[in-house]
Structure formats: structure tokens, C-alpha cells
Design a protein around this motif. Structure first.
Motif, PDB file in Angstrom:
ATOM      1  N   LYS A 545     -40.270  56.166  60.722  1.00 39.09           N
ATOM      2  CA  LYS A 545     -39.623  54.954  60.219  1.00 39.09           C
ATOM      3  C   LYS A 545     -38.541  54.464  61.191  1.00 39.09           C
ATOM      4  N   THR A 546     -37.771  55.436  61.742  1.00 40.55           N
ATOM      5  CA  THR A 546     -36.710  55.075  62.698  1.00 40.55           C
ATOM      6  C   THR A 546     -37.325  54.449  63.941  1.00 40.55           C
ATOM      7  N   LEU A 547     -38.417  55.044  64.399  1.00 38.05           N
ATOM      8  CA  LEU A 547     -39.078  54.505  65.592  1.00 38.05           C
ATOM      9  C   LEU A 547     -39.577  53.092  65.334  1.00 38.05           C
ATOM     10  N   GLU A 548     -40.098  52.850  64.188  1.00 36.56           N
ATOM     11  CA  GLU A 548     -40.613  51.520  63.868  1.00 36.56           C
ATOM     12  C   GLU A 548     -39.471  50.497  63.814  1.00 36.56           C
ATOM     13  N   GLU A 549     -38.301  50.932  63.259  1.00 36.58           N
ATOM     14  CA  GLU A 549     -37.143  50.026  63.187  1.00 36.58           C
ATOM     15  C   GLU A 549     -36.646  49.684  64.589  1.00 36.58           C
ATOM     16  N   LYS A 550     -36.579  50.730  65.462  1.00 36.10           N
ATOM     17  CA  LYS A 550     -36.115  50.481  66.824  1.00 36.10           C
ATOM     18  C   LYS A 550     -37.093  49.588  67.574  1.00 36.10           C
ATOM     19  N   LYS A 551     -38.336  49.741  67.296  1.00 35.56           N
ATOM     20  CA  LYS A 551     -39.329  48.899  67.957  1.00 35.56           C
ATOM     21  C   LYS A 551     -39.208  47.450  67.494  1.00 35.56           C
ATOM     22  N   ALA A 552     -38.919  47.277  66.231  1.00 31.87           N
ATOM     23  CA  ALA A 552     -38.752  45.924  65.672  1.00 31.87           C
ATOM     24  C   ALA A 552     -37.516  45.248  66.271  1.00 31.87           C
ATOM     25  N   ILE A 553     -36.409  46.001  66.402  1.00 34.85           N
ATOM     26  CA  ILE A 553     -35.183  45.445  66.994  1.00 34.85           C
ATOM     27  C   ILE A 553     -35.432  45.045  68.428  1.00 34.85           C
ATOM     28  N   GLU A 554     -36.166  45.935  69.147  1.00 33.33           N
ATOM     29  CA  GLU A 554     -36.449  45.644  70.561  1.00 33.33           C
ATOM     30  C   GLU A 554     -37.271  44.372  70.690  1.00 33.33           C
ATOM     31  N   GLU A 555     -38.240  44.216  69.825  1.00 37.03           N
ATOM     32  CA  GLU A 555     -39.076  43.019  69.872  1.00 37.03           C
ATOM     33  C   GLU A 555     -38.262  41.773  69.522  1.00 37.03           C
ATOM     34  N   GLN A 556     -37.298  41.904  68.621  1.00 35.24           N
ATOM     35  CA  GLN A 556     -36.455  40.763  68.208  1.00 35.24           C
ATOM     36  C   GLN A 556     -35.542  40.345  69.355  1.00 35.24           C
ATOM     37  N   LEU A 557     -35.011  41.325  70.052  1.00 42.88           N
ATOM     38  CA  LEU A 557     -34.138  41.006  71.175  1.00 42.88           C
ATOM     39  C   LEU A 557     -34.896  40.264  72.269  1.00 42.88           C
ATOM     40  N   LEU A 558     -36.093  40.680  72.531  1.00 38.81           N
ATOM     41  CA  LEU A 558     -36.905  40.004  73.546  1.00 38.81           C
ATOM     42  C   LEU A 558     -37.228  38.582  73.108  1.00 38.81           C
ATOM     43  N   PHE A 559     -37.472  38.404  71.863  1.00 39.30           N
ATOM     44  CA  PHE A 559     -37.776  37.074  71.355  1.00 39.30           C
ATOM     45  C   PHE A 559     -36.558  36.149  71.456  1.00 39.30           C
ATOM     46  N   ASP A 560     -35.395  36.707  71.068  1.00 36.19           N
ATOM     47  CA  ASP A 560     -34.173  35.898  71.132  1.00 36.19           C
ATOM     48  C   ASP A 560     -33.854  35.512  72.567  1.00 36.19           C
ATOM     49  N   ARG A 561     -34.080  36.391  73.509  1.00 37.30           N
ATOM     50  CA  ARG A 561     -33.792  36.082  74.903  1.00 37.30           C
ATOM     51  C   ARG A 561     -34.712  35.004  75.422  1.00 37.30           C
ATOM     52  N   ASP A 562     -35.973  35.080  74.977  1.00 34.54           N
ATOM     53  CA  ASP A 562     -36.901  34.040  75.436  1.00 34.54           C
ATOM     54  C   ASP A 562     -36.521  32.672  74.843  1.00 34.54           C
ATOM     55  N   GLU A 563     -36.079  32.663  73.646  1.00 39.94           N
ATOM     56  CA  GLU A 563     -35.671  31.416  73.001  1.00 39.94           C
ATOM     57  C   GLU A 563     -34.455  30.822  73.713  1.00 39.94           C
ATOM     58  N   MET A 564     -33.533  31.614  74.074  1.00 38.90           N
ATOM     59  CA  MET A 564     -32.324  31.130  74.754  1.00 38.90           C
ATOM     60  C   MET A 564     -32.670  30.597  76.135  1.00 38.90           C
ATOM     61  N   ALA A 565     -33.570  31.246  76.792  1.00 40.53           N
ATOM     62  CA  ALA A 565     -33.966  30.789  78.126  1.00 40.53           C
ATOM     63  C   ALA A 565     -34.674  29.449  78.044  1.00 40.53           C
ATOM     64  N   ALA A 566     -35.445  29.266  77.014  1.00 42.14           N
ATOM     65  CA  ALA A 566     -36.153  28.005  76.867  1.00 42.14           C
ATOM     66  C   ALA A 566     -35.178  26.875  76.623  1.00 42.14           C
ATOM     67  N   ARG A 567     -34.157  27.083  75.905  1.00 43.49           N
ATOM     68  CA  ARG A 567     -33.169  26.056  75.651  1.00 43.49           C
ATOM     69  C   ARG A 567     -32.438  25.657  76.912  1.00 43.49           C
ATOM     70  N   ARG A 568     -32.232  26.526  77.815  1.00 40.36           N
ATOM     71  CA  ARG A 568     -31.530  26.224  79.058  1.00 40.36           C
ATOM     72  C   ARG A 568     -32.456  25.583  80.077  1.00 40.36           C
ATOM     73  N   GLY A 569     -33.751  25.690  79.794  1.00 44.31           N
ATOM     74  CA  GLY A 569     -34.687  25.113  80.772  1.00 44.31           C
ATOM     75  C   GLY A 569     -34.815  25.966  81.974  1.00 44.31           C
ATOM     76  N   ALA A 570     -34.585  27.181  81.814  1.00 43.64           N
ATOM     77  CA  ALA A 570     -34.641  28.077  82.966  1.00 43.64           C
ATOM     78  C   ALA A 570     -36.102  28.327  83.326  1.00 43.64           C
ATOM     79  N   ASP A 571     -36.213  28.478  84.618  1.00 40.22           N
ATOM     80  CA  ASP A 571     -37.556  28.784  85.138  1.00 40.22           C
ATOM     81  C   ASP A 571     -37.692  30.324  85.207  1.00 40.22           C
ATOM     82  N   ARG A 572     -38.560  30.864  84.391  1.00 39.54           N
ATOM     83  CA  ARG A 572     -38.696  32.330  84.355  1.00 39.54           C
ATOM     84  C   ARG A 572     -40.006  32.739  84.956  1.00 39.54           C
ATOM     85  N   SER A 573     -39.919  33.871  85.556  1.00 39.04           N
ATOM     86  CA  SER A 573     -41.162  34.472  86.083  1.00 39.04           C
ATOM     87  C   SER A 573     -41.682  35.450  85.029  1.00 39.04           C
ATOM     88  N   GLU A 574     -42.979  35.559  84.959  1.00 36.75           N
ATOM     89  CA  GLU A 574     -43.564  36.484  83.964  1.00 36.75           C
ATOM     90  C   GLU A 574     -43.369  37.901  84.428  1.00 36.75           C
TER      91      GLU A 574
END
Length: 574
Positions: A545-574
Motif C-alpha cells: 500500500k505504501t509503495l502504491e501511495e508513493k508511486k501515485a505521488i510521484e506520478e502526480q508530481l510529474l503531471f504537475d511539472r508538465d502542466e507548469m511547463a506548458a503554461r510557460r510555453g517552455a520548449d521541453r525535450s522528451e
């Protein structure tokens, strides 16, 4: 000369032999190879009471009844009435035979004082009466009883021999089979010592007494023109007349059987592979007094009768009533078998007859009753009648006779104190097929019985000792205890078996206790394993259960970072 074929004659060989007239005397024709010489004269000699007159009378009566040959009996001592009465007890109805025209009886009175010794002495008068008697019935057989009365007053051997020759020649010319009786002399077969030389056949009858026991014997002294038995043969005079027993020689030619017969004791059958004795074999049961030999004999008799077969029981110690009573106490109803005609007891003290007479009586009874089983209890008592060697020879003859007729025999033998167990007083163990030893076993202050098989020819058999138990239910064989203390029977065996049962129970309970302890430990271990498995599964679930929670948080952080980058119009490399 060829064999005469017809009534009263016996054809013995295919080669030419002397013609013979069957005597009608059981056993005699066997040892004479057919009977008396046909158409010739036979001399029967012996001391007073030997059976000479009866021999001649039986020759005539059986010749009439069995072979349709009429006869003439000339008596010089007994009247017709005396002869008729004397042989009536044997079933010979002389008056009926006379009335039927088959038999002529003639009593000739001879006074010795009237006999003159001169050259004129002759038997012409006798020949005339004989001729008339022969013609009256058409006789084929003639008996003259006895010569001493006829020639008793003569001392001139020249006349005596001449007249004897005339008499024998005259009888031969008549074509009759003649029997002439004569008294035995001192050192000679006859009083005059001449008759035996002019006779074609000479038969000696002897009635001797040894150790106060009488025995009758017959011997064919000579028989011209034919072979014959030359030994002495015992014979009986009973309600049927003379019976000769041709038993001097014992042969080994007899058929055998693979069939088995039950012993009457189930566990004893098991000692012989579950089937019992061979039919036609001879079984010896030896042991000390009171060992149970008669009980085994009674069981065998009972088993024989239950199969619907006949058993002849010779008892030399107990009366039939005593045997039946004693065996009823162990559950054997021998009286019912006797009433059904399947069991016949013959009881007599051994001293009642001589050995040869005993054997002759046994032969006759066996022949008349036709049993499938014969019991002799005890055979060792016959030693009281004669010497051991004589008793042994007698039993050997009996065994061979029984084997020849495929009769199963069981004999008991008493082993006297101090004698080797594996031997018998009568020394017959080597000729029997199966030997059982019943012995007394003394231990722990008591006396019990044991049984084992010493030998049993031709079959596998147990080598184990069995305790021999007699109860109201009969005979039973139980296993003895064999251990460090030796062979235990009776109370000692029961006590040892009790100790062994207690020891087995203790060991069984110890095993059960250990098994229960093992089961408890197994259950505790299973419970512990189950508890650890449950704890492990709970911790594993929490970690998952702990591993699943940590995995969910990690996925949320990545999503939030991508959203912020899109708002700035930053050019990101994959």
C-alpha cells in the motif's frame, strides 16, 4: 493234461496243469493254486481236534452248494445223526442236502476185534457200499473219515500197504475227487506212515498251544504235478467253517492314491498342508499312557463315518461301551455311527488268540465289513501274545494287506517309560507312512501334552510342536511358546502369553502416547506457521500500500511539472 473247465474246477494257468476241484474253503484255493486234485485222492491228516472232519465236510457241502457237485461222506466213528448235529452250528444243513439227493451219508461200524490179519483181508465190502452211495447221488466228491478205524487192527504192513493202494486206485477209477482223513502218528504224518506216500495231495492240520495260547495252522506237505504254497498258514474255525489265511509272505505290489482324508482335527490337518493323510496310507500314533492316542483315533473314526465311509475299530484295551462313553465326554458321538452301521468295534484281549489267529480274525472281519479305515488301538499290546519279532512280522503282514486293499490304517503304540521316544515297543515305525508322537511335557509343576510329526512320506508337513489339548469340545492343537526358557505349555504358556500381552499393551500405549505428542507438536507448529504467515501477509499488504501511495505521488508530481511547463510555453525535450 489240461485244466478241467466246469463247475467246481478252477483254471489257474493257460499252460496245461493238473485238473483241480475248488475246495470251497476260503484261502485254501489260493495257496493250492486252485484247490484239490480233481479225480484224485487227497489226504488230510492231523491230531485230534485239528479240524480234519470239518475240512472234508466243508469240501462236500461247498461242492454241492457252490459247484453243483454231489458228494458222499463215509464215517467210521460218527453216526449220520451226530454228523448232522455237529455241523449244524456252521450253517450246514446236511439233512436238507440228503433229502434233495445231493449228499449221501453212510456210517460204517467197524469193530477192530473182528478184523483178522490174513491174506483174505480186503476192502471189497467198503467198495461195494461206496459204489452204491456214489451211484445214488451221482457223486463227484467223496470223503472217508477216518482211515485209522478201518485199518486200526492191522499190523501187517504188506496187507496194509496193498489195501491202501487198492483203495486209492479204486477211488481214482471212479473219477471222484476224494478226501481221506487220517490221524497223526509219532514222528510221522499218519499213524501207519504209509498213507502220505500213496496220496496225490497231503495236507497237514496242526493245532498247537504255546504259552497257553492255541493256534491252528495248515500246511500242504506235497501236491503232485503242480506248484503250491509250502509255508504254514493260520486258519480259523468259526461260524462259517474253515477259513485259511494265505498271509505268510508280504509283498510290496499295491496301488497308491493321491487322495487325502481328513484326520478329524482341523489343526492337525493344517500340519499336513490342510488336507490330512493319504488314503491307503498307514499312520502310527505313539506315546506314553494317557497322552491322547485313543482320542486321536476316535476323531479319525468320527471323520471317516462323517464322510459316509465305514470304519473298523480293533480295541485291545477297552470295551466298546467304555470307548463310546469316554469319547462322548469330548464331544464325539460314536454310538450314532455304530447304530448307522458305519462303525464296527471289535474288542478282545490280545491273549484271547495267538498272533496268527489274531491276524486271521482281523483279515476275515476286514473282508466281511469292507471298511475304508481300520484302527488298531493299541497295536503294541500284541507283544503280550508273542515275542517282539513275531508281533512285528504279524503287523507287517497286516499293513501290506491293508495297503493292497487301499484301506487307511491308524495304529496306536504305547511307549513305555524309560524307552526312547522316537521308537516303539513293536518296532514298526519304519514301515508306516506317517508317524505322530504324542509326548508328555512336564514343567512348572504340571504335566501337559505335546504333538509333532516325526515323519510323513510323500507330503510336506509341519516341523513344529503343538500343544495337545483335550476338552469337552474335543481335541485341539495350540501353538506352544518357544523361547529362552524352552518349550512352555499349559499354565506356564498361559502366563508367558499373559506377560507378552501386557508387554504388547505397554508398547502399544507408549506408541500411542508418542503419536499423540507428535500430533500435538505438529498442530503447534502448524499454528505457529499460520500465525507467521498471517503476520507476513499483513506486513506485505502494508508495504504494498505504501509503495502504491508513493508511486501515485510521484506520478502526480510529474503531471504537475508538465502542466507548469506548458503554461510557460517552455520548449521541453522528451
Amino acid at each position: 493234461m489240461t485244466v478241467r473247465e466246469g463247475e467246481g474246477a478252477a483254471k489257474i494257468h493257460s499252460l496245461p496243469v493238473v485238473q483241480k476241484a475248488a475246495s470251497g474253503i476260503p484261502g485254501f484255493d489260493e495257496i493250492s493254486n486252485g484247490g484239490l486234485p480233481y479225480g484224485r485222492t487227497s489226504l488230510v491228516c492231523g491230531s485230534a481236534g485239528a479240524g480234519k472232519t470239518l475240512f472234508g465236510m466243508q469240501f462236500l457241502v461247498r461242492g454241492i452248494s457252490d459247484y453243483n457237485e454231489p458228494g458222499v461222506f463215509i464215517a467210521f466213528e460218527e453216526t449220520e445223526e451226530d454228523l448232522t448235529q455237529n455241523v449244524a452250528s456252521l450253517g450246514f444243513d446236511l439233512q436238507q442236502l440228503v433229502d434233495s439227493g445231493k449228499l449221501a451219508l453212510d456210517h460204517i461200524r467197524v469193530e477192530r476185534s473182528e478184523i483178522e490179519e490174513s491174506g483174505e483181508y480186503n476192502l471189497d465190502g467198503l467198495f461195494l457200499r461206496l459204489e452204491l452211495a456214489i451211484q445214488s447221488v451221482g457223486a463227484k466228491r467223496v470223503v472217508i473219515d477216518t482211515l485209522e478205524t478201518l485199518f486200526g487192527g492191522l499190523t501187517d504192513y504188506t496187507i496194509l500197504r496193498s489195501e491202501l493202494r487198492r483203495l486209492f486206485r479204486w477211488l481214482k477209477d471212479q473219477g471222484v475227487s476224494a478226501v481221506i482223513t487220517a490221524e497223526r502218528g509219532e514222528g510221522t504224518l499218519t499213524r501207519h506212515g504209509l498213507e502220505e506216500y500213496v496220496s496225490d495231495c497231503v495236507i497237514l492240520l496242526d493245532h498247537r498251544v504255546h504259552d497257553q495260547v492255541s493256534t491252528r495252522r495248515l500246511r500242504i506237505v506235497k501236491y503232485r504235478g503242480t506248484s503250491h504254497g509250502t509255508n504254514e498258514y493260520p486258519f480259523l474255525i468259526d461260524e462259517d467253517g474253515i477259513v485259511v489265511m494265505p498271509i505268510t509272505t508280504a509283498g510290496l505290489e499295491h496301488d497308491i492314491s493321491d487322495e487325502r482324508v481328513g484326520t478329524g482335527v482341523a489343526r492337525l490337518d493344517q500340519m499336513f498342508g490342510g488336507e490330512g493323510y493319504y488314503r491307503g496310507s498307514t499312520v502310527l500314533v505313539s506315546g506314553t499312557a494317557g497322552a491322547g492316542k485313543s482320542s486321536l483315533s476316535a476323531h479319525f473314526a468320527d471323520a471317516t463315518c462323517r464322510r459316509g465311509e465305514r470304519c473298523l475299530y480293533f480295541a485291545f484295551e477297552e470295551s466298546p461301551a467304555q470307548i463310546k462313553r469316554n469319547m462322548a465326554s469330548i464331544g464325539l458321538d460314536l454310538a450314532s455311527h455304530e447304530a448307522a452301521g458305519l462303525l464296527k468295534f471289535v474288542a478282545a484281549r490280545p491273549t484271547m488268540h495267538g498272533l496268527e489267529t489274531h491276524l486271521a480274525v482281523m483279515y476275515k472281519l476286514i473282508r466281511d465289513f469292507a471298511p475304508s479305515t481300520v484302527i488298531v488301538d493299541p497295536v503294541s499290546n500284541l507283544i503280550s501274545v508273542g515275542h517282539q519279532d513275531d508281533a512285528n512280522q504279524m503287523v507287517v503282514r497286516l499293513v501290506d494287506y491293508l495297503k493292497t486293499h487301499n484301506i487307511t490304517a491308524l495304529m496306536t503304540s504305547l511307549t513305555t517309560g524309560g524307552k526312547a521316544e522316537q521308537s516303539t515297543d513293536i518296532a514298526i515305525s519304519s514301515i508306516v507312512d506317517t508317524w505322530l508322537l504324542v509326548k508328555s511335557i512336564e514343567a512348572s509343576g504340571e504335566r501337559n501334552r505335546g504333538l509333532y510329526v516325526l515323519k510323513s512320506r510323500g507330503m510336506a508337513h509341519s516341523n513344529q510342536i503343538r500343544e495337545f489339548v483335550i476338552s469337552s469340545e474335543g481335541v485341539d492343537l495350540v501353538d506352544v511358546y518357544v523361547g529362552a526358557e524352552g518349550v512352555l505349555t499349559g499354565t506356564a504358556r498361559a502366563q508367558q502369553e499373559s506377560r507378552e500381552r501386557a508387554e504388547r499393551l505397554r508398547r502399544q500405549r507408549e506408541i500411542e502416547r508418542r503419536q499423540q505428542e507428535l500430533e500435538r507438536k505438529k498442530k503447534a507448529l502448524d499454528h505457529q506457521i499460520a500465525s507467521l504467515r498471517a503476520e507476513f501477509e499483513a506486513e506485505a499488504a502494508e508495504i504494498e500500500k505504501t509503495l502504491e501511495e508513493k508511486k501515485a505521488i510521484e506520478e502526480q508530481l510529474l503531471f504537475d511539472r508538465d502542466e507548469m511547463a506548458a503554461r510557460r510555453g517552455a520548449d521541453r525535450s522528451e
